[in-house]
Design an enzyme around this catalytic site. Structure first.
Site, short mmCIF file in Angstrom:
data_model
loop_
_atom_site.label_atom_id
_atom_site.label_comp_id
_atom_site.label_asym_id
_atom_site.label_seq_id
_atom_site.Cartn_x
_atom_site.Cartn_y
_atom_site.Cartn_z
N HIS A 1 0.83 -1.22 0.00
CA HIS A 1 0.00 0.00 0.00
C HIS A 1 0.86 1.27 0.00
O HIS A 1 0.82 2.01 -0.96
CB HIS A 1 -1.02 0.04 1.15
CG HIS A 1 -1.88 -1.18 1.24
ND1 HIS A 1 -2.66 -1.58 0.18
CD2 HIS A 1 -2.07 -2.10 2.22
CE1 HIS A 1 -3.31 -2.69 0.52
NE2 HIS A 1 -2.95 -3.03 1.75
N ASP B 1 -4.82 -8.33 -3.31
CA ASP B 1 -5.08 -8.12 -1.89
C ASP B 1 -6.37 -8.80 -1.39
O ASP B 1 -6.39 -10.00 -1.15
CB ASP B 1 -5.08 -6.60 -1.61
CG ASP B 1 -5.10 -6.28 -0.12
OD1 ASP B 1 -5.07 -7.21 0.69
OD2 ASP B 1 -5.12 -5.08 0.23
C1 NGQ Z 1 -5.37 -7.89 5.99
N1 NGQ Z 1 -5.95 -5.96 4.64
O1 NGQ Z 1 -4.42 -8.35 6.63
O2 NGQ Z 1 -6.14 -8.61 5.36
C2 NGQ Z 1 -5.56 -6.39 5.95
C3 NGQ Z 1 -6.58 -6.01 6.98
C4 NGQ Z 1 -5.21 -5.12 8.87
C5 NGQ Z 1 -5.60 -4.77 4.20
N2 NGQ Z 1 -4.79 -4.06 4.93
C6 NGQ Z 1 -6.13 -6.20 8.38
N3 NGQ Z 1 -6.04 -4.32 3.05
O3 NGQ Z 1 -4.52 -4.46 8.11
O4 NGQ Z 1 -5.18 -4.93 10.09
ZN ZN Z 2 -3.16 -7.14 2.59
#
Ligand code: NGQ
Ligand code: ZN
Length: 456
Positions: free
Chosen positions: A271, A322
């Site tokens: 990101h 993602d």
């Molecule tokens: C994840 N996803 O690990 O799936 C994360 C969400 C987080 C994104 N960051 C959970 N898009 O970052 O705490």
């Molecule tokens: Zn992720």
């Protein structure tokens, strides 16, 4: 040794540029010989490209695509309300579910033109947090899916130890992710053993989840654990994350990382949305890859990557799907460019005088994806893994197009229905747009999803 595979492309994108009548010889999964201006031979294709690595996936999230688009009770829906729904969803998943979902989404990736995926894998344990009898059960399921689909796998077992960067305990929704460092090391070793089932192009990396989920010591331990392995981490996605880190560490996430670690080409920062200009320039100089996930970042309302500044400073990037809310390679690249146009109020903002927008996006992301995955691919060059993709030149949007205009037509006017053939390290997995096991994998996914909906 197996007989070499011969391909012949009317047009191909080589490291030195576009070439016509290109014959490619593949031996032991690698490109063995490339000859332009050759007579037709072997399997004929229209437009041959190096296949892309999808540098960031959480496979299981594919099964919740489209399920989080309603307003909740909160005054404002956001990344954080989405995350609660995601936690509630994943608590229903069994190892069989995860394997069926992973196989399905890997098949979709291949049919979209990706040859490999870096799977950022953090769903390790049973609901409640008790490990499975086999500590690496869930890693084995990801591996089993990759054995079935043939996708090139960079497996990234994830270290996840705390609920926030103040060191608070894991929240109830995070119990399935949690490992202290010692158990993480054992889990990763077991995952590595499970990967013996995969062909030689598979890679084992590692991923401290984020500066929220891993302490300073944990990040340092992860960095030291496998000095040559690809290392991926979520970084600076949300404004609240920047504020949280500033409160705890007195620095912004990218600022802190660049000041405290020797960030270099083995790093992939996922990101990197919330950066000040100095951070953007610092990351660009580091040689790390910015792992951009434009469709998911738009879906989650993350913000816009500072792409013009970053690419202008020579920053490396790749793309990932993602959350897997949509598997669409052309759209992933298009979304990246359109976010930049909307932010800059300009057109073709990433193009150069020599190379079109589509060419800059594709060549940048294909090289960055390979680097991030620790995968010797990303170019049709002797010695590289034969990760190859062919577009169907008969598609109406490609009539009379050649060179950069093919990429522009595919990315901006077309979609992944133009993807005809895909090879991953020489494995011919997609023919005429369909994966060899499309029907069986889809049938199993249907059964899995129907049962899952029944349990939720
Ligand atoms: C994840 N996803 O690990 O799936 C994360 C969400 C987080 C994104 N960051 C959970 N898009 O970052 O705490
Ligand atoms: Zn992720």
């Amino acid at each position: 040794m197996a007989k070499p595979i011969i391909l012949w492309a009317a047009e191909a994108l080589l490291p030195e540029g576009w070439a016509k009548a290109v014959r490619v010889e593949i031996a032991a999964g690698r490109v063995a010989k490339v000859t332009a201006g050759a007579a037709p031979d072997g399997t004929r294709v229209d437009v041959l490209l190096p296949a892309m690595v999808n540098l960031h996936s959480h496979a299981f999230q594919r099964a919740m695509a489209g399920m989080t688009e309603r307003r909740g009770p909160d005054p404002r829906d956001s990344f954080w309300t989405w995350r609660r729904l995601m936690y509630a969803f994943l608590d229903h998943l069994t190892p069989d579910d995860v394997e069926a979902i992973a196989a399905f989404v890997q098949m979709e990736m291949l049919e979209a033109g990706y040859g490999a995926v870096a799977e950022f894998h953090y769903l390790h344990h049973q609901p409640g947090g008790m490990p499975y009898t086999n500590l690496a059960e869930m890693s084995e399921r990801i591996v089993a899916a990759a054995v079935e689909t043939g996708i090139g796998l960079t497996h990234l077992p994830v270290l996840y130890s705390q609920g926030g960067c103040d060191g608070r305990a894991l929240g109830p929704g995070q119990a399935r992710f949690g490992n202290e460092f010692d158990r993480f090391v054992r889990l990763r070793e077991a995952a590595g053993r499970a990967m013996a089932d995969l062909p030689a192009d598979a890679v084992l990396g590692l991923a401290p989840h984020s500066l929220r989920a891993v302490s300073r010591e944990g990040v340092a331990q992860a960095v030291a654990l496998a000095p040559d392995a690809p290392i991926h981490m979520h970084l600076a996605e949300q404004v609240a994350e920047v504020e949280e880190l500033q409160a705890s560490y007195g620095a912004r996430p990218t600022e802190w990382l660049l000041a405290n670690h020797a960030v270099d080409a083995r790093w992939c920062l996922i990101h990197a949305t919330q950066m000040l200009p100095e951070e953007t320039l610092g990351l660009a100089k580091s040689g790390a890859v910015a792992g951009l996930c434009p469709i998911t970042e738009a879906n989650l309302g993350d913000g816009i990557f500072d792409g013009v500044r970053y690419l202008g400073a020579g920053g490396r990037f790749g793309v990932g799907s993602d959350s897997n809310v949509r598997i669409a390679l052309a759209e992933e690249l298009r979304s990246l460019e359109y976010s930049q146009r909307l932010a800059e109020k300009g057109r073709a903002v990433l193009a150069s005088p020599e190379r079109s927008t589509g060419r800059v996006l594709y060549e940048g992301a294909v090289a960055g994806g390979a680097q991030a995955a620790g995968r010797a691919s990303g170019a049709i060059a002797v010695g590289a893994w034969a990760d190859l993709m062919a577009l169907d030149g008969n598609h109406t949007d490609l009539i009379g197009r050649e060179g950069d205009a093919v990429l522009d037509a595919w990315i901006f006017a077309g979609d992944d229905r133009m993807v005809a053939e895909v090879w991953s390290a020489g494995r011919h997995l997609v023919s005429a747009g369909r994966h060899a096991r499309h029907d069986a994998i889809t049938a199993r996914y249907r059964t899995t999803l129907a049962a899952l909906r029944g349990r939720m």
